[in-house]
Design a protein around this motif. Structure first.
Motif, PDB file in Angstrom:
ATOM      1  N   LEU A   1       0.831  -1.200   0.000  1.00 12.34           N
ATOM      2  CA  LEU A   1       0.000   0.000   0.000  1.00 12.34           C
ATOM      3  C   LEU A   1       0.866   1.251   0.000  1.00 12.34           C
ATOM      4  CD1 LEU A   1      -2.813  -1.097   2.493  1.00 12.34           C
ATOM      5  CD2 LEU A   1      -2.744  -1.289  -0.007  1.00 12.34           C
ATOM      6  N   PRO A   2       0.270   2.435  -0.269  1.00 15.89           N
ATOM      7  CA  PRO A   2       1.049   3.678  -0.300  1.00 15.89           C
ATOM      8  C   PRO A   2       1.662   4.016   1.057  1.00 15.89           C
ATOM      9  CG  PRO A   2      -1.069   3.959  -1.400  1.00 15.89           C
ATOM     10  CD  PRO A   2      -1.124   2.636  -0.732  1.00 15.89           C
ATOM     11  N   LEU A   3       2.681   4.867   1.010  1.00 19.36           N
ATOM     12  CA  LEU A   3       3.384   5.255   2.234  1.00 19.36           C
ATOM     13  C   LEU A   3       2.480   6.030   3.183  1.00 19.36           C
ATOM     14  CD1 LEU A   3       6.887   6.275   0.814  1.00 19.36           C
ATOM     15  CD2 LEU A   3       6.220   4.137   1.929  1.00 19.36           C
ATOM     16  N   ARG A   4       1.514   6.761   2.652  1.00 16.60           N
ATOM     17  CA  ARG A   4       0.585   7.488   3.530  1.00 16.60           C
ATOM     18  C   ARG A   4      -0.198   6.516   4.410  1.00 16.60           C
ATOM     19  NH1 ARG A   4      -3.356  11.664   0.674  1.00 16.60           N
ATOM     20  NH2 ARG A   4      -1.287  12.538   0.210  1.00 16.60           N
ATOM     21  N   THR A   5      -0.646   5.412   3.804  1.00 21.57           N
ATOM     22  CA  THR A   5      -1.359   4.387   4.589  1.00 21.57           C
ATOM     23  C   THR A   5      -0.434   3.766   5.623  1.00 21.57           C
ATOM     24  OG1 THR A   5      -2.697   3.908   2.620  1.00 21.57           O
ATOM     25  CG2 THR A   5      -2.752   2.298   4.397  1.00 21.57           C
ATOM     26  N   LEU A   6       0.850   3.603   5.273  1.00 22.99           N
ATOM     27  CA  LEU A   6       1.810   3.057   6.225  1.00 22.99           C
ATOM     28  C   LEU A   6       1.989   3.995   7.423  1.00 22.99           C
ATOM     29  CD1 LEU A   6       3.899   0.854   6.879  1.00 22.99           C
ATOM     30  CD2 LEU A   6       5.563   2.192   5.589  1.00 22.99           C
ATOM     31  N   ALA A   7       2.000   5.288   7.181  1.00 18.34           N
ATOM     32  CA  ALA A   7       2.141   6.239   8.292  1.00 18.34           C
ATOM     33  C   ALA A   7       0.943   6.163   9.234  1.00 18.34           C
ATOM     34  CB  ALA A   7       2.297   7.653   7.732  1.00 18.34           C
ATOM     35  N   TRP A   8      -0.276   6.101   8.680  1.00 21.68           N
ATOM     36  CA  TRP A   8      -1.463   5.979   9.530  1.00 21.68           C
ATOM     37  C   TRP A   8      -1.458   4.658  10.282  1.00 21.68           C
ATOM     38  CZ3 TRP A   8      -4.241   9.825  11.044  1.00 21.68           C
ATOM     39  CH2 TRP A   8      -4.383  10.953  10.226  1.00 21.68           C
ATOM     40  N   SER A   9      -0.915   3.618   9.667  1.00 20.63           N
ATOM     41  CA  SER A   9      -0.839   2.326  10.349  1.00 20.63           C
ATOM     42  C   SER A   9       0.109   2.399  11.541  1.00 20.63           C
ATOM     43  CB  SER A   9      -0.362   1.241   9.376  1.00 20.63           C
ATOM     44  OG  SER A   9      -1.247   1.138   8.278  1.00 20.63           O
ATOM     45  N   ALA A  10       1.191   3.160  11.417  1.00 19.43           N
ATOM     46  CA  ALA A  10       2.103   3.345  12.552  1.00 19.43           C
ATOM     47  C   ALA A  10       1.391   4.024  13.714  1.00 19.43           C
ATOM     48  CB  ALA A  10       3.317   4.152  12.110  1.00 19.43           C
ATOM     49  N   VAL A  11       0.592   5.043  13.398  1.00 12.96           N
ATOM     50  CA  VAL A  11      -0.167   5.726  14.464  1.00 12.96           C
ATOM     51  C   VAL A  11      -1.168   4.776  15.086  1.00 12.96           C
ATOM     52  CG1 VAL A  11      -1.769   7.605  14.930  1.00 12.96           C
ATOM     53  CG2 VAL A  11       0.166   7.969  13.376  1.00 12.96           C
ATOM     54  N   LEU A  12      -1.858   3.988  14.246  1.00  9.82           N
ATOM     55  CA  LEU A  12      -2.880   3.075  14.752  1.00  9.82           C
ATOM     56  C   LEU A  12      -2.280   1.993  15.636  1.00  9.82           C
ATOM     57  CD1 LEU A  12      -5.915   2.359  14.561  1.00  9.82           C
ATOM     58  CD2 LEU A  12      -5.343   0.897  12.610  1.00  9.82           C
ATOM     59  N   MET A  13      -1.071   1.544  15.309  1.00 11.87           N
ATOM     60  CA  MET A  13      -0.455   0.455  16.066  1.00 11.87           C
ATOM     61  C   MET A  13       0.184   0.956  17.362  1.00 11.87           C
ATOM     62  SD  MET A  13       2.444  -2.217  14.735  1.00 11.87           S
ATOM     63  CE  MET A  13       3.294  -3.300  15.876  1.00 11.87           C
ATOM     64  N   CYS A  14       0.787   2.133  17.325  1.00  8.33           N
ATOM     65  CA  CYS A  14       1.527   2.633  18.487  1.00  8.33           C
ATOM     66  C   CYS A  14       0.669   3.456  19.447  1.00  8.33           C
ATOM     67  CB  CYS A  14       2.718   3.466  18.032  1.00  8.33           C
ATOM     68  SG  CYS A  14       3.929   2.520  17.072  1.00  8.33           S
ATOM     69  N   LEU A  15      -0.511   3.870  19.000  1.00  5.71           N
ATOM     70  CA  LEU A  15      -1.359   4.694  19.868  1.00  5.71           C
ATOM     71  C   LEU A  15      -1.793   3.966  21.141  1.00  5.71           C
ATOM     72  CD1 LEU A  15      -2.604   7.492  20.040  1.00  5.71           C
ATOM     73  CD2 LEU A  15      -4.643   6.597  18.902  1.00  5.71           C
ATOM     74  N   PRO A  16      -2.227   2.684  21.072  1.00  4.35           N
ATOM     75  CA  PRO A  16      -2.566   1.993  22.338  1.00  4.35           C
ATOM     76  C   PRO A  16      -1.371   1.880  23.276  1.00  4.35           C
ATOM     77  CG  PRO A  16      -3.510   0.830  20.467  1.00  4.35           C
ATOM     78  CD  PRO A  16      -2.584   1.867  19.900  1.00  4.35           C
ATOM     79  N   ALA A  17      -0.172   1.634  22.717  1.00  6.13           N
ATOM     80  CA  ALA A  17       1.008   1.554  23.568  1.00  6.13           C
ATOM     81  C   ALA A  17       1.311   2.894  24.216  1.00  6.13           C
ATOM     82  CB  ALA A  17       2.209   1.084  22.751  1.00  6.13           C
ATOM     83  N   ALA A  18       1.092   3.992  23.489  1.00  9.65           N
ATOM     84  CA  ALA A  18       1.309   5.324  24.069  1.00  9.65           C
ATOM     85  C   ALA A  18       0.285   5.599  25.170  1.00  9.65           C
ATOM     86  CB  ALA A  18       1.222   6.376  22.971  1.00  9.65           C
ATOM     87  N   ALA A  19      -0.971   5.174  24.928  1.00  6.26           N
ATOM     88  CA  ALA A  19      -1.989   5.362  25.975  1.00  6.26           C
ATOM     89  C   ALA A  19      -1.641   4.562  27.221  1.00  6.26           C
ATOM     90  CB  ALA A  19      -3.358   4.954  25.431  1.00  6.26           C
ATOM     91  N   GLY A  20      -1.147   3.340  27.055  1.00  7.41           N
ATOM     92  CA  GLY A  20      -0.746   2.531  28.209  1.00  7.41           C
ATOM     93  C   GLY A  20       0.432   3.125  28.942  1.00  7.41           C
ATOM     94  N   ALA A  21       1.363   3.720  28.205  1.00  2.00           N
ATOM     95  CA  ALA A  21       2.519   4.345  28.847  1.00  2.00           C
ATOM     96  C   ALA A  21       2.103   5.555  29.668  1.00  2.00           C
ATOM     97  CB  ALA A  21       3.542   4.742  27.784  1.00  2.00           C
ATOM     98  N   ILE A  22       1.064   6.269  29.208  1.00  2.27           N
ATOM     99  CA  ILE A  22       0.571   7.420  29.960  1.00  2.27           C
ATOM    100  C   ILE A  22      -0.147   6.961  31.232  1.00  2.27           C
ATOM    101  CG2 ILE A  22      -1.028   9.361  29.914  1.00  2.27           C
ATOM    102  CD1 ILE A  22      -0.394   9.642  26.939  1.00  2.27           C
TER     103      ILE A  22
END
Length: 428
Positions: A135-156
Motif C-alpha cells: 500500500l502507499p506510504l501514507r497508509t503506512l504512516a497511519w498504520s504506525a499511528v494506529l499500532m503505536c497509539l494503544p502503547a502510548a496510551a498505556g505508557a501514559i
C-alpha cells in the motif's frame, strides 16, 4: 584478499565453490513456495494463520504470558480471547491488511490497559509488513499511528512502561516497515527489468520482421528487374531469329547464341539473388552486383534484341566513385526503362540513355521514341498505376538513397524516365 578468503573456507571445511549448490537449493525452495502460494493462496493463508493461532494458544495454555505480564491475575478467558483476536484475523492479512490492523487496535489497548501483555500482540507487525509491501506510504504512516497509539496510551496510564512497551512497538514497526519497503523496492526493480526484457524482445522481433520485409522487397525488386529484362531480351532475340531463319540462317544462329548467353546471365543473377534465401554455405556465390561499369554490357544485349540504343555521358565522374548501392540503383533503373521500351514500344523504336555528373549528384535520363507502330496493349498499360511494379520499384530504389524518379509520356511521343541521385557527401 581472495586467497585469504579461500584459505579460510578450506580451513573451515567449506570450499567456496561448494557454496553455490546450497544457494541454488534455497532459491529453488523459495520459488516452489511462491509457486504454491500463487496456485493455492487460501491454503497458504490457512497454514500461516493456523501456525500463529497454535502459537497464541500454546502461549496461553502453558502460561508463558505470565512471564512478561504486569498483572498475572488477569482473567484467563480474557487472555485466551485476546490471543485469538490477535491471531485469527491474520487469515485476511493480505486481502484487507488495514482492516485487520483496525480490528487489532482495540484488543491491543485492552491488552496493555489490563496489564496482561500477551505476546501475541506482536502479531500486529504482520499486517503492518503487508501494508508496507503493497500500500502507499501514507497508509503506512497511519498504520504506525494506529499500532503505536494503544502503547502510548498505556505508557501514559502506567508510568515507567514507555521504554518497555512504546519503544518496543516503535522499533518493531520500524523494522517491518523498512523490511517491507526493501522487499517492495526489489520486487518493483525486478518487475521493471522483466518488463524491459519483454519490451526489448518485442522490439527485437519487430526489427526482425521489418528487416525480413525489407529483404523480401529488395529480392522482389531484384527478381522483377532480372526476369523482366532478360525475358524481354530473349523474346526479342527469339522473334528476330524466327524471322531470319528462312532468309539468313547465320543471323538465326547468332540470335540463338545470344539467347543462350542471356539465359545463362539471367540464371547466374537469379542464383545469386535467391542464394540469400538458403542457409549460408561455404560455396555461396559472392559475385559482385552490377555497377555503372556494366552498362555497356547491358546496352549490348539490348541492341542484340533489336532495340537501337545510344549512351551519352556528360560531366566528369567524381574522384570517389558512387557507392555500390547507388550504382546498382542506376543500373536497375536503366535496365527497367529499356525493358519497358522492349515490351511496350513499337518495332521501330529507338532509345537513348544520358548519364550526367554534376557537383551535387548524378542524373540519368532514359528516353525512347515510342516507334511508329506502338502496340495498343503497351499504350494502355505503360505507366498505369496497376499495370505492373516496374515504375514503383524504380521509385523505391530512388527513395532508398534520397533520390527522385520521374517517369511519364513525352508530348511528342515516346517515354522518358529521369532519375536524380545525390552524392554521398552532398549537403542535406
Amino acid at each position: 584478499m581472495d586467497r585469504v578468503s579461500d584459505e579460510q573456507d578450506l580451513y573451515r571445511g567449506h570450499p567456496a565453490p561448494d557454496d553455490a549448490p546450497l544457494t541454488q537449493y534455497i532459491q529453488a525452495l523459495i520459488q516452489r513456495l511462491r509457486a504454491l502460494d500463487r496456485r493455492r493462496p487460501l491454503l497458504w493463508d490457512l497454514t500461516v494463520t493456523g501456525f500463529w493461532v497454535l502459537f497464541a494458544v500454546l502461549d496461553y495454555s502453558t502460561g508463558g504470558w505470565r512471564t512478561v505480564a504486569r498483572n498475572v491475575e488477569a482473567p484467563e478467558p480474557l487472555v485466551l480471547l485476546m490471543s485469538l483476536c490477535f491471531s485469527v484475523p491474520l487469515l485476511w492479512r493480505r486481502s484487507r491488511p488495514v482492516t485487520v490492523l483496525v480490528l487489532m487496535a482495540p484488543v491491543s489497548l485492552v491488552n496493555i490497559w489490563t496489564g496482561a501483555v500477551v505476546q501475541a500482540a506482536f502479531l500486529q507487525l504482520i499486517p503492518a509488513y503487508t501494508i508496507a509491501l503493497r500500500l502507499p506510504l501514507r497508509t503506512l504512516a497511519w498504520s504506525a499511528v494506529l499500532m503505536c497509539l494503544p502503547a502510548a496510551a498505556g505508557a501514559i496510564r502506567i508510568p515507567g512502561t514507555a521504554d518497555r512497551q512504546l519503544v518496543s512497538y516503535l522499533w518493531g514497526f520500524a523494522f517491518v516497515a523498512l523490511l517491507g519497503i526493501a522487499v517492495r523496492t526489489r520486487r518493483e526493480y525486478t518487475e521493471a527489468l522483466v518488463e524491459r526484457a519483454h519490451r526489448l524482445e518485442r522490439e527485437r522481433d519487430q526489427q526482425a520482421q521489418l528487416a525480413a520485409a525489407a529483404e523480401r522487397a529488395r529480392i522482389a525488386r531484384e527478381m522483377h528487374d532480372i526476369i523482366g529484362h532478360n525475358l524481354s531480351v530473349i523474346t526479342g532475340l527469339a522473334d528476330g531469329g524466327a524471322y531470319a531463319a528462312a532468309k539468313s540462317p547465320e543471323r538465326a544462329g547468332q540470335a540463338l547464341e545470344a539467347i543462350g548467353t542471356t539465359s545463362r546471365q539471367a540464371l547466374a543473377e537469379l542464383r545469386r539473388v535467391l542464394g540469400v534465401l538458403r542457409e549460408p554455405t561455404p560455396a555461396a556465390d559472392l559475385s559482385p552486383q552490377p555497377s555503372l561499369g556494366d552498362l555497356d554490357t547491358l546496352l549490348t544485349g539490348v541492341r542484340e534484341a533489336g532495340l537501337p540504343v545510344r549512351l551519352t555521358v556528360h560531366g566528369t565522374p567524381p574522384p570517389a566513385p558512387a557507392s555500390p548501392g547507388r550504382q546498382l540503383a542506376v543500373y536497375r533503373v536503366v535496365q527497367e526503362s529499356l525493358t519497358n521500351t522492349l515490351k511496350h514500344a513499337g518495332p521501330d523504336a529507338t532509345a537513348e540513355v544520358t548519364l550526367t555528373y554534376t557537383s551535387t549528384g548524378l542524373e540519368v535520363r532514359a528516353t525512347d521514341s515510342g516507334g511508329r507502330q506502338q502496340t495498343p496493349e503497351g499504350e494502355k498499360t505503360r505507366g498505369k498505376p496497376g499495370g505492373g511494379r516496374g515504375i514503383s520499384g524504380m521509385r523505391e530504389r530512388a527513395s532508398l538513397y534520397n533520390g527522385t524518379l520521374e517517369s511519364a509520356r513525352l508530348p511528342v511521343g515516346g517515354w522518358q524516365t529521369r532519375l536524380r541521385l545525390p552524392l554521398e557527401d552532398a549537403p542535406p
